[in-house]
Design an enzyme around this catalytic site. Sequence first.
Site, PDB file in Angstrom:
ATOM      1  N   TYR A  39       0.860  -1.203   0.000  1.00 19.82           N
ATOM      2  CA  TYR A  39       0.000   0.000   0.000  1.00 19.82           C
ATOM      3  C   TYR A  39       0.891   1.246   0.000  1.00 19.82           C
ATOM      4  O   TYR A  39       1.112   1.866   1.036  1.00 19.82           O
ATOM      5  CB  TYR A  39      -0.895   0.024   1.239  1.00 19.82           C
ATOM      6  N   ASP A  46      -5.755   4.346   8.591  1.00 18.83           N
ATOM      7  CA  ASP A  46      -4.412   3.896   8.994  1.00 18.83           C
ATOM      8  C   ASP A  46      -3.646   5.067   9.607  1.00 18.83           C
ATOM      9  O   ASP A  46      -2.977   4.932  10.639  1.00 18.83           O
ATOM     10  CB  ASP A  46      -3.610   3.381   7.791  1.00 18.83           C
ATOM     11  N   ASP A 180     -12.737  -4.843   3.796  1.00 17.01           N
ATOM     12  CA  ASP A 180     -13.000  -4.967   2.360  1.00 17.01           C
ATOM     13  C   ASP A 180     -13.841  -6.170   1.936  1.00 17.01           C
ATOM     14  O   ASP A 180     -14.887  -6.032   1.352  1.00 17.01           O
ATOM     15  CB  ASP A 180     -11.668  -5.012   1.595  1.00 17.01           C
ATOM     16  N   GLU A 413       0.116  -7.702   8.734  1.00 17.37           N
ATOM     17  CA  GLU A 413      -1.157  -6.989   8.525  1.00 17.37           C
ATOM     18  C   GLU A 413      -2.283  -7.683   9.295  1.00 17.37           C
ATOM     19  O   GLU A 413      -3.136  -7.045   9.881  1.00 17.37           O
ATOM     20  CB  GLU A 413      -1.437  -6.977   7.018  1.00 17.37           C
TER      21      GLU A 413
HETATM   22  C1  GLC Z   1      -6.981  -2.886   3.518  1.00 15.72           C
HETATM   23  C2  GLC Z   1      -7.847  -2.852   4.779  1.00 15.72           C
HETATM   24  C3  GLC Z   1      -8.159  -1.416   5.143  1.00 15.72           C
HETATM   25  C4  GLC Z   1      -6.844  -0.629   5.273  1.00 15.72           C
HETATM   26  C5  GLC Z   1      -5.978  -0.765   4.019  1.00 15.72           C
HETATM   27  C6  GLC Z   1      -4.588  -0.176   4.197  1.00 15.72           C
HETATM   28  O1  GLC Z   1      -7.659  -2.396   2.429  1.00 15.72           O
HETATM   29  O2  GLC Z   1      -9.012  -3.564   4.606  1.00 15.72           O
HETATM   30  O3  GLC Z   1      -8.906  -1.339   6.320  1.00 15.72           O
HETATM   31  O4  GLC Z   1      -7.112   0.707   5.527  1.00 15.72           O
HETATM   32  O5  GLC Z   1      -5.812  -2.128   3.706  1.00 15.72           O
HETATM   33  O6  GLC Z   1      -3.942  -0.760   5.292  1.00 15.72           O
END
Ligand code: GLC
Length: 447
Positions: A39, A46, A180, A413
């Site tokens: 990400y 977050d 998600d 995670e």
């Molecule tokens: C995933 C999680 C979400 C979080 C993102 C970044 O999409 O479901 O809650 O904000 O990752 O960590």
Amino acid sequence: MDISSKPSIDEKALIQQAKDILESNTWEGRYTVPSSNLYPYQWNWDSGFVAMGFAHFDIPRAIKEMESLFEGQWESGMLPHIVFHSKKREGYFPGPLYWQSKNVPEASKKVDTSGITQPPVHGFILERLFNQYPNSQDVKDFIKAFYPKVLKLHKYYYEYRDPNKEGLAFIFHPWASGRDNSPLWDDLVKTIPIGPGDIPPYKRYDNLKADPSERPSDKDYDIYVYLMELGKKYNYDGRLIAKESPFVIQDTLFNAMLIRSNEALINLAEELHIDAKEIEEWNQQSKKTYEEKLWVDELGMYAPYDLQNNKHIKMREIGAFTAMYAGIPSAKRARKLRNYLETLADRDEGFRVMPSFDPDHWIFDPKKYWKGPVWPQMNWLLCQGFRRYGFHGTANRVKWDFLDLVDKLGFHEYFDPRREVADKLEHGYGGDHFSWTAAVVLDLISD
Ligand code: GLC
């Protein structure tokens, strides 16, 4: 769990690792990515947790984290779920070019963003910063200047996302729930007919960077894209999207965060001599509707409400428990929630608390993202909720189960909730070197 069953953990080492992770995941000195590989931008909720983590050792960075996040706030007040400070990164879908926020007149002029939001944790994060540094003029000045932005965000939810004016905000995309691919959404999204040509071609990266068996399915992704396309068609205006979208949900976690953050703004208003009458009115109504509308007797817990089909999504999952942090349940209902968790943990096969989804349901999958694993920020929210109701034994159980997992399996995670299986694994699931895992470790250890 009594204090004697506290696992032996090298707290000093964990604290150091957590600080290193937050620092190395900070880019351009001003914002933190959840995990560089998976990400590579700034994420909404977050960053709230990240600010809480930084506040334990670097308060200027905590303040900067919040400021850089809110550079993405739209004129309507909406705070997007991703803020793309950097355009150049490859390898993330859906990136800035996909969302086209620049075509939306009210979008941030400073930075590209996504077009959906995430659970509003920022109010209570501000309150925590204030409580941690009650005598710092810098912190006070920051909070005073920042407060109107969070207020504007909450106003947005009441104006744009509450069509019946009942005090509950809806979301129009599963990602906005923060959970998600939760099984909560499965039945509903199955009804979405995706025909040839309905969605543009796209390429996923998440399942190349993490084990695909731990990620959402391709079918899930098609739905995400379908709903983003719908968003794009209506410039991400929830009021218009709700007329066409099958996915219009009043979520448990999302609204619990809104209510807890309202409460935080009310508390701060007193300290800062701000008039909070409007927020008090919102919150009274929101709490009442949440308690009356989202509780489902046959489940013994709260459940999200599907506004298009006028019914609850009747499944036992972790969002229900976050109502406790917002002070919503009566003492009797809070005891029910506590008992459910304790029973799960005490069962013969033994679960680490708290699995994100009902382990007795056939859909439960202990490895797959939101279909079962333990998530760091959720354990943190539950821990606060149990403490609020005086269930300190349960709060400690949630805290130590999580810290023990990180100690044994790394700053991942999410984690396998099956006690026996997790004990034999060598690492957690999904991304590694994860920012909110680090933030939650710092906060829980100092708790
Ligand atoms: C995933 C999680 C979400 C979080 C993102 C970044 O999409 O479901 O809650 O904000 O990752 O960590």
